[in-house]
Scaffold this motif. Structure first.
Motif, PDB file in Angstrom:
ATOM      1  N   ALA A  85       0.807  -1.223   0.000  1.00 56.61           N
ATOM      2  CA  ALA A  85       0.000   0.000   0.000  1.00 56.61           C
ATOM      3  C   ALA A  85       0.839   1.273   0.000  1.00 56.61           C
ATOM      4  CB  ALA A  85      -0.931   0.001   1.209  1.00 56.61           C
ATOM      5  N   VAL A  86       2.132   1.156   0.250  1.00 56.88           N
ATOM      6  CA  VAL A  86       2.992   2.325   0.400  1.00 56.88           C
ATOM      7  C   VAL A  86       3.373   2.908  -0.958  1.00 56.88           C
ATOM      8  CG1 VAL A  86       5.260   3.102   1.217  1.00 56.88           C
ATOM      9  CG2 VAL A  86       3.924   1.504   2.582  1.00 56.88           C
ATOM     10  N   GLY A  87       3.253   4.230  -1.062  1.00 55.04           N
ATOM     11  CA  GLY A  87       3.830   4.937  -2.185  1.00 55.04           C
ATOM     12  C   GLY A  87       2.995   5.095  -3.436  1.00 55.04           C
ATOM     13  N   GLY A  88       1.790   4.567  -3.465  1.00 57.11           N
ATOM     14  CA  GLY A  88       0.973   4.699  -4.660  1.00 57.11           C
ATOM     15  C   GLY A  88       0.133   5.955  -4.654  1.00 57.11           C
ATOM     16  N   ARG A  89      -0.789   6.022  -5.560  1.00 55.65           N
ATOM     17  CA  ARG A  89      -1.707   7.157  -5.681  1.00 55.65           C
ATOM     18  C   ARG A  89      -3.051   6.845  -5.044  1.00 55.65           C
ATOM     19  NH1 ARG A  89       1.200  11.013  -5.824  1.00 55.65           N
ATOM     20  NH2 ARG A  89       2.381  11.543  -7.673  1.00 55.65           N
ATOM     21  N   TYR A 115     -14.112  -0.637  -3.753  1.00 59.84           N
ATOM     22  CA  TYR A 115     -14.336   0.622  -3.048  1.00 59.84           C
ATOM     23  C   TYR A 115     -13.994   1.848  -3.885  1.00 59.84           C
ATOM     24  CZ  TYR A 115     -14.744  -2.462   0.923  1.00 59.84           C
ATOM     25  OH  TYR A 115     -15.139  -3.463   1.765  1.00 59.84           O
ATOM     26  N   THR A 116     -13.526   1.652  -5.112  1.00 54.50           N
ATOM     27  CA  THR A 116     -13.125   2.801  -5.925  1.00 54.50           C
ATOM     28  C   THR A 116     -13.729   2.801  -7.326  1.00 54.50           C
ATOM     29  OG1 THR A 116     -11.131   1.635  -6.648  1.00 54.50           O
ATOM     30  CG2 THR A 116     -10.915   3.066  -4.722  1.00 54.50           C
ATOM     31  N   ARG A 117     -14.400   1.767  -7.706  1.00 51.85           N
ATOM     32  CA  ARG A 117     -14.913   1.633  -9.070  1.00 51.85           C
ATOM     33  C   ARG A 117     -16.126   2.541  -9.308  1.00 51.85           C
ATOM     34  NH1 ARG A 117     -19.469  -0.886  -7.951  1.00 51.85           N
ATOM     35  NH2 ARG A 117     -19.543  -2.490  -6.381  1.00 51.85           N
ATOM     36  N   GLY A 130     -13.654  14.338  -1.451  1.00 53.17           N
ATOM     37  CA  GLY A 130     -14.850  14.176  -2.273  1.00 53.17           C
ATOM     38  C   GLY A 130     -15.509  12.828  -2.085  1.00 53.17           C
ATOM     39  N   ILE A 131     -16.823  12.827  -2.145  1.00 50.09           N
ATOM     40  CA  ILE A 131     -17.630  11.608  -2.221  1.00 50.09           C
ATOM     41  C   ILE A 131     -18.669  11.884  -3.301  1.00 50.09           C
ATOM     42  CG2 ILE A 131     -19.158  12.341  -0.314  1.00 50.09           C
ATOM     43  CD1 ILE A 131     -18.289   8.696  -1.111  1.00 50.09           C
ATOM     44  N   TYR A 132     -18.870  10.928  -4.180  1.00 52.65           N
ATOM     45  CA  TYR A 132     -19.689  11.186  -5.366  1.00 52.65           C
ATOM     46  C   TYR A 132     -20.842  10.194  -5.490  1.00 52.65           C
ATOM     47  CZ  TYR A 132     -15.652  14.015  -6.343  1.00 52.65           C
ATOM     48  OH  TYR A 132     -14.662  14.944  -6.239  1.00 52.65           O
ATOM     49  N   SER A 133     -21.778  10.546  -6.324  1.00 50.69           N
ATOM     50  CA  SER A 133     -22.940   9.680  -6.527  1.00 50.69           C
ATOM     51  C   SER A 133     -22.609   8.490  -7.421  1.00 50.69           C
ATOM     52  CB  SER A 133     -24.093  10.480  -7.145  1.00 50.69           C
ATOM     53  OG  SER A 133     -23.715  10.994  -8.408  1.00 50.69           O
ATOM     54  N   ASN A 134     -21.609   8.634  -8.298  1.00 48.00           N
ATOM     55  CA  ASN A 134     -21.344   7.574  -9.278  1.00 48.00           C
ATOM     56  C   ASN A 134     -20.062   6.786  -9.031  1.00 48.00           C
ATOM     57  OD1 ASN A 134     -19.591   9.649  -9.882  1.00 48.00           O
ATOM     58  ND2 ASN A 134     -19.797   9.409 -12.095  1.00 48.00           N
ATOM     59  N   ARG A 135     -19.355   7.066  -7.947  1.00 48.85           N
ATOM     60  CA  ARG A 135     -18.116   6.362  -7.623  1.00 48.85           C
ATOM     61  C   ARG A 135     -18.267   5.688  -6.268  1.00 48.85           C
ATOM     62  NH1 ARG A 135     -14.209   5.372 -10.885  1.00 48.85           N
ATOM     63  NH2 ARG A 135     -12.723   5.504  -9.220  1.00 48.85           N
ATOM     64  N   ALA A 136     -17.683   4.516  -6.152  1.00 47.01           N
ATOM     65  CA  ALA A 136     -17.806   3.777  -4.901  1.00 47.01           C
ATOM     66  C   ALA A 136     -16.980   4.404  -3.784  1.00 47.01           C
ATOM     67  CB  ALA A 136     -17.382   2.319  -5.109  1.00 47.01           C
ATOM     68  N   GLY A 137     -15.872   5.046  -4.122  1.00 48.18           N
ATOM     69  CA  GLY A 137     -14.955   5.511  -3.089  1.00 48.18           C
ATOM     70  C   GLY A 137     -14.939   7.002  -2.874  1.00 48.18           C
ATOM     71  N   TRP A 138     -13.925   7.419  -2.180  1.00 45.24           N
ATOM     72  CA  TRP A 138     -13.687   8.789  -1.788  1.00 45.24           C
ATOM     73  C   TRP A 138     -12.416   9.253  -2.502  1.00 45.24           C
ATOM     74  CZ3 TRP A 138     -16.866  10.282   2.534  1.00 45.24           C
ATOM     75  CH2 TRP A 138     -17.541   9.219   3.164  1.00 45.24           C
ATOM     76  N   ASN A 139     -12.136  10.553  -2.460  1.00 46.79           N
ATOM     77  CA  ASN A 139     -10.832  11.012  -2.923  1.00 46.79           C
ATOM     78  C   ASN A 139     -10.387  12.214  -2.109  1.00 46.79           C
ATOM     79  OD1 ASN A 139     -11.849  13.397  -4.214  1.00 46.79           O
ATOM     80  ND2 ASN A 139     -12.345  12.196  -6.018  1.00 46.79           N
ATOM     81  N   LEU A 140      -9.092  12.512  -2.226  1.00 47.90           N
ATOM     82  CA  LEU A 140      -8.473  13.595  -1.462  1.00 47.90           C
ATOM     83  C   LEU A 140      -7.517  14.339  -2.370  1.00 47.90           C
ATOM     84  CD1 LEU A 140      -7.753  14.956   1.308  1.00 47.90           C
ATOM     85  CD2 LEU A 140      -5.997  13.169   1.557  1.00 47.90           C
ATOM     86  N   ALA A 147      -4.438  20.137  -8.926  1.00 46.77           N
ATOM     87  CA  ALA A 147      -3.848  19.358  -7.832  1.00 46.77           C
ATOM     88  C   ALA A 147      -3.979  17.863  -8.107  1.00 46.77           C
ATOM     89  CB  ALA A 147      -4.543  19.701  -6.515  1.00 46.77           C
ATOM     90  N   THR A 148      -3.004  17.117  -7.635  1.00 45.07           N
ATOM     91  CA  THR A 148      -3.036  15.666  -7.721  1.00 45.07           C
ATOM     92  C   THR A 148      -4.177  15.137  -6.868  1.00 45.07           C
ATOM     93  OG1 THR A 148      -0.656  15.605  -8.016  1.00 45.07           O
ATOM     94  CG2 THR A 148      -1.691  13.573  -7.260  1.00 45.07           C
ATOM     95  N   VAL A 149      -4.909  14.168  -7.390  1.00 43.64           N
ATOM     96  CA  VAL A 149      -6.025  13.568  -6.668  1.00 43.64           C
ATOM     97  C   VAL A 149      -5.632  12.158  -6.248  1.00 43.64           C
ATOM     98  CG1 VAL A 149      -8.438  12.823  -6.813  1.00 43.64           C
ATOM     99  CG2 VAL A 149      -7.714  14.925  -7.958  1.00 43.64           C
ATOM    100  N   LEU A 150      -5.821  11.871  -4.970  1.00 46.34           N
ATOM    101  CA  LEU A 150      -5.580  10.531  -4.445  1.00 46.34           C
ATOM    102  C   LEU A 150      -6.916   9.851  -4.215  1.00 46.34           C
ATOM    103  CD1 LEU A 150      -2.981  11.369  -1.641  1.00 46.34           C
ATOM    104  CD2 LEU A 150      -2.504  10.481  -3.914  1.00 46.34           C
TER     105      LEU A 150
END
Length: 188
Positions: free
Chosen positions: A20-24, A74-76, A136-146, A153-156
């Protein structure tokens, strides 16, 4: 001489955490736990065929694969979108969790984008480095982002359940980024 007993579950957890370390992407502890259980099961299945868990390393990166397949749920993109009320409820859960752990939530322009005040130790998100964080939390995505609250800005992605408990896990991840505990996750 007896063969030492290997703690497959502990080894799997450590391997998944390393993957899990170092990815996006940031991973909620519950997602890491699910991936570790899957990896333990995969290693055990190999063991039933005479394949030691260490033998996988030369052929395939099983820890990363287990983590990716679990995180995908959780991200699809969702087949059925959440309602506005569902997104609002998740955003409210996140705001409550962020506030409970001492972070300041600032007024934003959209309910599903939560602005979190940067801390002195928050890593820069763009060149100026003074942007707040936005979750962010969206209606069409399973996950969250930061991301940093700045253009370009880069989105994780954050692999976490879209539940009240998941919102608390996301809040803890946001806190760790805001407090500089994850290095510079927004570096390009």
């Amino acid at each position: 001489m007896a063969t030492p007993t290997i703690d497959l579950a502990g080894a799997a957890r450590a391997a998944v955490e390393q993957a899990a370390v170092g990815g996006r992407m940031l991973y909620a502890p519950s997602v890491l736990g699910e991936a570790a259980i899957l990896l333990t099961d995969l290693w055990a299945a190999g063991g039933r065929h005479g394949i030691e868990y260490t033998e996988w390393d030369g052929a395939v990166d099983l820890p990363s694969g287990a983590l990716e397949v679990v995180a995908e749920r959780y991200t699809r993109t969702l087949d059925t979108e959440r309602t506005g009320d569902e997104v609002t409820a998740l955003a409210e859960d996140l705001v409550a969790a962020l506030t409970e752990i001492g972070l300041t939530v600032l007024p934003g322009t959209r309910k599903h984008l939560i602005v979190v005040q940067r801390q002195p130790q928050t890593p820069p998100g763009r060149r100026r480095g003074d942007a707040n964080l936005i979750v962010g939390i969206y209606s069409n995505r399973a996950g969250w982002n930061l991301s940093a609250n700045a253009d370009g800005a880069t989105v994780l992605n954050i692999a976490a359940p879209a539940t009240t408990a998941g919102a608390a896990e996301v809040a803890a991840l946001v806190r760790s980024v805001a407090h500089g505990e994850r290095g510079r996750p927004f570096r390009l």
